[in-house]
Scaffold this motif. Structure first.
Motif, PDB file in Angstrom:
ATOM      1  N   THR A   1     -13.681  10.795   3.849  1.00  0.00           N
ATOM      2  CA  THR A   1     -13.332   9.396   3.666  1.00  0.00           C
ATOM      3  C   THR A   1     -13.495   8.992   2.202  1.00  0.00           C
ATOM      4  N   TRP A   2     -12.856   7.870   1.837  1.00  0.00           N
ATOM      5  CA  TRP A   2     -12.932   7.351   0.479  1.00  0.00           C
ATOM      6  C   TRP A   2     -14.007   6.271   0.414  1.00  0.00           C
ATOM      7  N   ALA A   3     -14.779   6.275  -0.665  1.00  0.00           N
ATOM      8  CA  ALA A   3     -15.813   5.257  -0.856  1.00  0.00           C
ATOM      9  C   ALA A   3     -15.172   3.939  -1.270  1.00  0.00           C
ATOM     10  N   LEU A   4     -15.571   2.860  -0.608  1.00  0.00           N
ATOM     11  CA  LEU A   4     -15.082   1.518  -0.925  1.00  0.00           C
ATOM     12  C   LEU A   4     -16.264   0.581  -1.091  1.00  0.00           C
ATOM     13  N   SER A   5     -16.168  -0.348  -2.033  1.00  0.00           N
ATOM     14  CA  SER A   5     -17.183  -1.387  -2.146  1.00  0.00           C
ATOM     15  C   SER A   5     -17.011  -2.359  -0.976  1.00  0.00           C
ATOM     16  N   PRO A   6     -18.041  -3.146  -0.639  1.00  0.00           N
ATOM     17  CA  PRO A   6     -17.892  -4.126   0.439  1.00  0.00           C
ATOM     18  C   PRO A   6     -16.719  -5.079   0.224  1.00  0.00           C
ATOM     19  N   ALA A   7     -16.502  -5.528  -1.005  1.00  0.00           N
ATOM     20  CA  ALA A   7     -15.391  -6.446  -1.279  1.00  0.00           C
ATOM     21  C   ALA A   7     -14.054  -5.743  -1.095  1.00  0.00           C
ATOM     22  N   GLU A   8     -13.954  -4.495  -1.550  1.00  0.00           N
ATOM     23  CA  GLU A   8     -12.712  -3.742  -1.379  1.00  0.00           C
ATOM     24  C   GLU A   8     -12.400  -3.532   0.103  1.00  0.00           C
TER      25      GLU A   8
ATOM     26  N   ASP B   1      -5.132   2.904  -7.675  1.00  0.00           N
ATOM     27  CA  ASP B   1      -5.239   3.745  -8.879  1.00  0.00           C
ATOM     28  C   ASP B   1      -6.284   4.834  -8.690  1.00  0.00           C
ATOM     29  N   ARG B   2      -7.410   4.478  -8.073  1.00  0.00           N
ATOM     30  CA  ARG B   2      -8.488   5.447  -7.878  1.00  0.00           C
ATOM     31  C   ARG B   2      -8.051   6.574  -6.936  1.00  0.00           C
ATOM     32  N   LEU B   3      -7.376   6.216  -5.849  1.00  0.00           N
ATOM     33  CA  LEU B   3      -6.925   7.238  -4.910  1.00  0.00           C
ATOM     34  C   LEU B   3      -5.802   8.084  -5.501  1.00  0.00           C
TER      35      LEU B   3
ATOM     36  N   LEU C   1       3.859   0.514  -1.605  1.00  0.00           N
ATOM     37  CA  LEU C   1       2.612   1.031  -2.155  1.00  0.00           C
ATOM     38  C   LEU C   1       1.416   0.661  -1.277  1.00  0.00           C
ATOM     39  N   ASN C   2       1.366  -0.590  -0.823  1.00  0.00           N
ATOM     40  CA  ASN C   2       0.258  -1.001   0.040  1.00  0.00           C
ATOM     41  C   ASN C   2       0.380  -0.368   1.430  1.00  0.00           C
ATOM     42  N   HIS C   3       1.596  -0.200   1.908  1.00  0.00           N
ATOM     43  CA  HIS C   3       1.807   0.494   3.191  1.00  0.00           C
ATOM     44  C   HIS C   3       1.243   1.908   3.114  1.00  0.00           C
ATOM     45  N   ASN C   4       1.591   2.632   2.047  1.00  0.00           N
ATOM     46  CA  ASN C   4       1.105   4.006   1.889  1.00  0.00           C
ATOM     47  C   ASN C   4      -0.408   4.055   1.743  1.00  0.00           C
ATOM     48  N   LEU C   5      -0.969   3.060   1.055  1.00  0.00           N
ATOM     49  CA  LEU C   5      -2.422   3.000   0.878  1.00  0.00           C
ATOM     50  C   LEU C   5      -3.130   2.823   2.216  1.00  0.00           C
TER      51      LEU C   5
ATOM     52  N   VAL D   1      -3.897  11.423  -4.087  1.00  0.00           N
ATOM     53  CA  VAL D   1      -3.092  10.851  -3.008  1.00  0.00           C
ATOM     54  C   VAL D   1      -1.720  10.466  -3.559  1.00  0.00           C
ATOM     55  N   ALA D   2      -0.672  10.921  -2.892  1.00  0.00           N
ATOM     56  CA  ALA D   2       0.699  10.653  -3.345  1.00  0.00           C
ATOM     57  C   ALA D   2       1.209   9.325  -2.795  1.00  0.00           C
ATOM     58  N   GLY D   3       2.217   8.784  -3.452  1.00  0.00           N
ATOM     59  CA  GLY D   3       2.910   7.602  -2.967  1.00  0.00           C
ATOM     60  C   GLY D   3       2.250   6.281  -3.278  1.00  0.00           C
ATOM     61  N   LEU D   4       1.385   6.256  -4.304  1.00  0.00           N
ATOM     62  CA  LEU D   4       0.655   5.022  -4.605  1.00  0.00           C
ATOM     63  C   LEU D   4       1.014   4.448  -5.969  1.00  0.00           C
ATOM     64  N   THR D   5       2.029   5.001  -6.636  1.00  0.00           N
ATOM     65  CA  THR D   5       2.443   4.479  -7.941  1.00  0.00           C
ATOM     66  C   THR D   5       3.935   4.173  -7.933  1.00  0.00           C
ATOM     67  N   ARG D   6       4.326   3.251  -8.816  1.00  0.00           N
ATOM     68  CA  ARG D   6       5.729   2.873  -8.931  1.00  0.00           C
ATOM     69  C   ARG D   6       6.601   4.057  -9.333  1.00  0.00           C
ATOM     70  N   GLU D   7       6.051   4.913 -10.186  1.00  0.00           N
ATOM     71  CA  GLU D   7       6.823   6.048 -10.680  1.00  0.00           C
ATOM     72  C   GLU D   7       7.181   7.004  -9.534  1.00  0.00           C
ATOM     73  N   GLU D   8       6.268   7.159  -8.584  1.00  0.00           N
ATOM     74  CA  GLU D   8       6.528   8.060  -7.459  1.00  0.00           C
ATOM     75  C   GLU D   8       7.511   7.454  -6.469  1.00  0.00           C
ATOM     76  N   VAL D   9       7.368   6.180  -6.203  1.00  0.00           N
ATOM     77  CA  VAL D   9       8.132   5.537  -5.133  1.00  0.00           C
ATOM     78  C   VAL D   9       9.492   5.067  -5.610  1.00  0.00           C
ATOM     79  N   GLY D  10       9.549   4.530  -6.828  1.00  0.00           N
ATOM     80  CA  GLY D  10      10.810   3.992  -7.338  1.00  0.00           C
ATOM     81  C   GLY D  10      11.091   2.603  -6.823  1.00  0.00           C
ATOM     82  N   GLU D  11      12.152   2.013  -7.364  1.00  0.00           N
ATOM     83  CA  GLU D  11      12.531   0.648  -6.986  1.00  0.00           C
ATOM     84  C   GLU D  11      13.554   0.681  -5.835  1.00  0.00           C
ATOM     85  N   PRO D  12      13.579  -0.366  -4.966  1.00  0.00           N
ATOM     86  CA  PRO D  12      12.647  -1.497  -4.925  1.00  0.00           C
ATOM     87  C   PRO D  12      11.320  -1.108  -4.271  1.00  0.00           C
ATOM     88  N   ILE D  13      10.252  -1.682  -4.806  1.00  0.00           N
ATOM     89  CA  ILE D  13       8.919  -1.333  -4.337  1.00  0.00           C
ATOM     90  C   ILE D  13       8.600  -1.994  -2.995  1.00  0.00           C
TER      91      ILE D  13
END
Length: 264
Positions: free
Chosen positions: A157-164, A217-219, A240-244, A224-236
């Motif tokens: 699993t990925w570490a997350l702060s309580p706020a995150e 950005d951290r993931l 990005l949030n779906h993949n996250l 983890v793939a599919g979390l940047t604009r460069e990977e996904v392309g337009e229209p966004i």
């Protein structure tokens, strides 16, 4: 506290037990059933005709769910073992909601549960969603069709702060509720919801965006793939949030019991 019904040979699961989405013991007999609510649950082996009741009336059920919510029936549903399978049925007035937004009403025929993890939801008072987690131990060598965090091995699993974590649960609540076609909330919708449940923290859409982009950005740096604009392309769009959210659910960083944060 009033005791629940007991089952011969069954073992109690305490309140606060880890989510069944994280898996069960591989040494258990195939067909072993785990049922868990926020108040605790039970583990029982398969036996023809065995019935596990769940609902609001603690003394008359094996697993108590929605104890303080009068919209939940005293006997809300049952899990019955028949013909080498566990079957789920609704006994109360409210339907059970299964993954994929399928509703099971009390006039419907029972349906068989697949091996692995299944979250069940009951909508109670004031829109509150009561969660009942179910896990059926697979037969040896059986290939599990995993989805939304079901896993036979402890995932990383990925570490997350309580706020995150809070922001992500709000952003991805439709996914955690196993809606049929979920989408992330917008930044503004997430901020409005966060201000409803945490009014003293002064959430803004910019604050939500900053937190979530930081997690992406951290993931991404972690592979983890599919979390940047460069990977996904337009229209966004929401991609990005779906993949996250999918990534965080598939490795059980986020699991349905985290919806409890929305009612703190």
């Amino acid at each position: 506290m009033t005791e629940r019904l007991a089952v011969a040979g069954g073992q109690d699961l305490p309140a606060g037990h880890h989510s069944l989405a994280w898996g069960v013991q591989a040494s258990e007999a195939p067909g072993t059933l785990h049922v868990l609510a926020v108040t605790g649950g039970i583990t029982v082996g398969p036996r023809e005709g065995r019935e596990i009741l769940f609902g609001r009336n603690r003394p008359d059920v094996h697993v108590c769910v929605g104890e303080h919510d009068r919209r939940i029936s005293r006997h809300q549903g049952a899990l019955t073992h028949h013909g080498d399978k566990w079957w789920i049925s609704t006994l109360g007035r409210l339907p059970l909601r299964l993954p994929g937004a399928r509703l099971l009403f009390n006039q419907d025929e029972p349906i068989p549960l697949a091996a692995g993890y299944t979250p069940l939801f009951i909508r109670g008072s004031s829109g509150r969603e009561h969660l009942l987690e179910v896990h059926v131990r697979a037969k040896d060598g059986e290939e599990l069709l995993t989805q939304h965090g079901a896993s036979t091995r402890p995932p990383n699993t990925w570490a997350l702060s309580p706020a995150e974590k809070l922001a992500l649960v709000v952003l991805g609540q439709r996914y955690l509720l196993h809606e049929l076609y979920p989408n992330p909330l917008s930044w503004r919708q997430a901020a409005e919801h966060l201000n409803e449940i945490r009014p003293g923290e002064k959430w803004t859409h910019k604050k939500v965006e900053h937190l979530i982009v930081g997690v992406r950005d951290r993931l991404s740096r972690g592979g983890v793939a599919g979390l940047t604009r460069e990977e996904v392309g337009e229209p966004i769009g929401n991609t990005l949030n779906h993949n996250l959210i999918r990534e965080l659910m598939e490795n059980t960083t986020l699991v349905p019991p985290d919806l409890g944060l929305l009612h703190d």
